[in-house]
Design an enzyme around this catalytic site. Sequence first.
Site, mmCIF file in Angstrom:
data_model
loop_
_atom_site.group_PDB
_atom_site.id
_atom_site.type_symbol
_atom_site.label_atom_id
_atom_site.label_comp_id
_atom_site.label_asym_id
_atom_site.label_seq_id
_atom_site.Cartn_x
_atom_site.Cartn_y
_atom_site.Cartn_z
ATOM 1 N N GLY A 69 0.790 -1.231 0.000
ATOM 2 C CA GLY A 69 0.000 0.000 0.000
ATOM 3 C C GLY A 69 0.818 1.274 0.000
ATOM 4 O O GLY A 69 1.902 1.338 -0.601
ATOM 5 N N SER A 70 0.314 2.261 0.740
ATOM 6 C CA SER A 70 0.814 3.634 0.614
ATOM 7 C C SER A 70 2.263 3.861 1.033
ATOM 8 O O SER A 70 2.798 4.943 0.802
ATOM 9 C CB SER A 70 -0.085 4.573 1.410
ATOM 10 O OG SER A 70 -1.384 4.518 0.871
ATOM 11 N N VAL A 71 2.897 2.875 1.679
ATOM 12 C CA VAL A 71 4.326 3.058 1.987
ATOM 13 C C VAL A 71 5.132 3.160 0.690
ATOM 14 O O VAL A 71 6.300 3.555 0.705
ATOM 15 C CB VAL A 71 4.899 1.922 2.874
ATOM 16 C CG1 VAL A 71 4.430 2.032 4.300
ATOM 17 C CG2 VAL A 71 4.589 0.558 2.307
ATOM 18 N N PHE A 72 4.484 2.849 -0.437
ATOM 19 C CA PHE A 72 5.140 2.967 -1.745
ATOM 20 C C PHE A 72 5.145 4.409 -2.259
ATOM 21 O O PHE A 72 5.936 4.749 -3.130
ATOM 22 C CB PHE A 72 4.413 2.078 -2.764
ATOM 23 C CG PHE A 72 5.221 0.897 -3.210
ATOM 24 C CD1 PHE A 72 5.313 -0.227 -2.411
ATOM 25 C CD2 PHE A 72 5.892 0.908 -4.423
ATOM 26 C CE1 PHE A 72 6.065 -1.310 -2.805
ATOM 27 C CE2 PHE A 72 6.645 -0.170 -4.823
ATOM 28 C CZ PHE A 72 6.729 -1.290 -4.013
ATOM 29 N N LYS A 73 4.214 5.223 -1.735
ATOM 30 C CA LYS A 73 4.072 6.582 -2.283
ATOM 31 C C LYS A 73 5.360 7.412 -2.218
ATOM 32 O O LYS A 73 5.680 8.129 -3.173
ATOM 33 C CB LYS A 73 2.917 7.314 -1.586
ATOM 34 C CG LYS A 73 1.567 6.855 -2.099
ATOM 35 C CD LYS A 73 0.427 7.457 -1.327
ATOM 36 C CE LYS A 73 -0.886 6.803 -1.773
ATOM 37 N NZ LYS A 73 -1.923 6.879 -0.757
#
Lengths: 130, 569
Positions: B281-285
């Site tokens: 999820g958003s830890v990739f942003k």
Amino acid sequence: MFRKPTFLFCVCFFIASFGTLVLKVYVHNLSLDVERMDVERSRISNEIQVLKAEWSYLNNAERISNLAKQHLGLSQVKSEQVKYINQKNAAISAKMEAESSGDGGQVGTNWRYKSRTGILKIANKKEDDQ
Amino acid sequence: MDLFSNDFSSKLRLFSKEGEISKFRIYFIFFVFIGLFSILGVRLFFLTIVPNLTSKTREALNITIPFDVKSRRDIVDRNGELLATNIETASVYANPKIISNPSEAAKKLKTIFPSIDFKELLTKLKSPKSFVWIKRFITPTEHQQINDIGIPGVYFESGERRAYPYAELLSHAIGTVGLDGHGSSGIERAFDNELQYKKSGFKEAPLVLSLDVRVQNIIREELKAAIVEFGAKGGVGIVQDPNNGEVVSVVSLPDFDPYNLSKVKDEALFNKATLGSYELGSVFKPFTIASALDAGKIKLSDVYDVNDPIYLSRYQIKDFYKKDAWLSVPEILMYSSNIGVSQIALELGKKRQYGYLKSFGFLSPIDIEISEKSKPSYPPFARWSELNTITISYGHGISVSPLHITNAMSATINGGKLYPATILKVQKPGKYTQILKKPTSDTMQKLLRLVVQHGAGKRAEVDGYFVGGKTGTSNKVIDGKYSRDLRISSFVGAFPIHDPKYVIYVMLDEPKGTKATSGYATGGWTAAPAVSKIIKRIAMLYNIPPQISDKAKIDSYLHVDYNFRKRVS
């Protein structure tokens, strides 16, 4: 019957034989001593190994923490409890100096509004049509 | 000397003459006495002056052939704490032909080994064989108890066993050794050759790991507490030094007791930190934004339209938190806007996105010495569609291990240098790959700080430690479909973000919301508080002072102008 050289030879032979025997016994005993010490070394080494393992087990932080809480009422130091005098932060000073030399053009000077384009515009348009 | 010139028969004749005191008789007795006293003298000389000339025996010295424990090297942590070693142990066996009363012997043995099946033991003792194992690797207490009951026909065989003093604490990282003495998982397997003794005789130096058992214990405790609080199935905790790639701690829960492998469930044997592969999820942003900034495709002053969801094919891309119709780049990260980051990813383009993901290490198994590693899952470049570009930008449609995220985050905030993650203690920083420009890395530090100051990562904050990081929540894929209720929540952060000492990653598998979290089970509510607690404890352990006096200065350095509304008005 026995002449002087023969007698001397016999004496020398006796001394040499006896010396060899003494040396043999001496070496034999020394080798047994070495063997004994080796056995002892191995035994002690095994014991040390077991003690090291026990020491590691006894040093287990969870165990020590539980014991400290249970018997001494201790808890870990919190950062709020720490005060530093004359704290100097070299890292931040160096960074601020580097910052003044530029941001690599990543910040930008004016706000730039970007509307949806390409695939996103088409995709949403399709949805609107539906 | 004249005596010796006569022959022996003439001497005998002299001896036979009655009443005649012959010279020979005197000499004869003289020599006999001399001989006897010489023997006594020599013996006395041996016993007193040269005691060593008495031949010793093995029995007298009590020399028995020792069991030499040296088939495998020790493993120690970065501070020399023993993590794995071989120790002498005994195994019990029996010769059923000698045992006169098998049922009596079985009863006695059962009292010492309650876990042994009585019927099975009795069958063994009644068998016509002359050798049957009763139990391998017994404890010293059991050894003594068997000696005390003294059953004829029951014997011991010395052997060695791998001992893990910290048991479960490092079970996944250290791994285990099979009965053949070879590593079967973890470090034991990865370094099997190196851990075998090559020279006989003295012990070789131990294998020194980068792990710190004290930190490992902190991570395990906090992770366990979070798992209990949120009713999660399991979790992962990793601490890495971003300045050299050293993994200081790696925990995967549930873990297992290395001494009782037969009773361990398969799930507990699975190392989620390196073998697990998840859509995180958003830890990739941060990686998408860092890539776009580095490629010069966006500036912090860019503002994106996030008013409406994005509809693509049969998918709808929307934001979890709706903040405003327009968001600046820092706000997109702060409020974790899927719509915003999707647009940034499209600007970056498929080719560049692929290139950056590759340089972050997301497209290949993690470069670390542990043998249990997963292969990331992502679409092949030829079939990498714009939808993939969008979903991957916020961590969906690509599965990587938690250690991938930690290592990539290290590179994002350490000046852009990607060090290979290592579980071995590093003497001096090794080779690295410059994957981002230094200004990009500095900017990312500021953006990640914003997430903790004003965004979803607020609960990771620790006063004086300038924590920066990013939350992540993703729905789990069950039977090829995204589950509505099962999720993976995580937080990856670093402290102090302007001069990062450690990167910390916490992931919870299937956490559930509580009253205290108003039912939310996102990364910001579940994993971020755990990271905050970990930072408080690690900072004290490593004597990292809270930066209170320099707070204003650091805040000013980390400041990013993100609110375009103010400037407009």
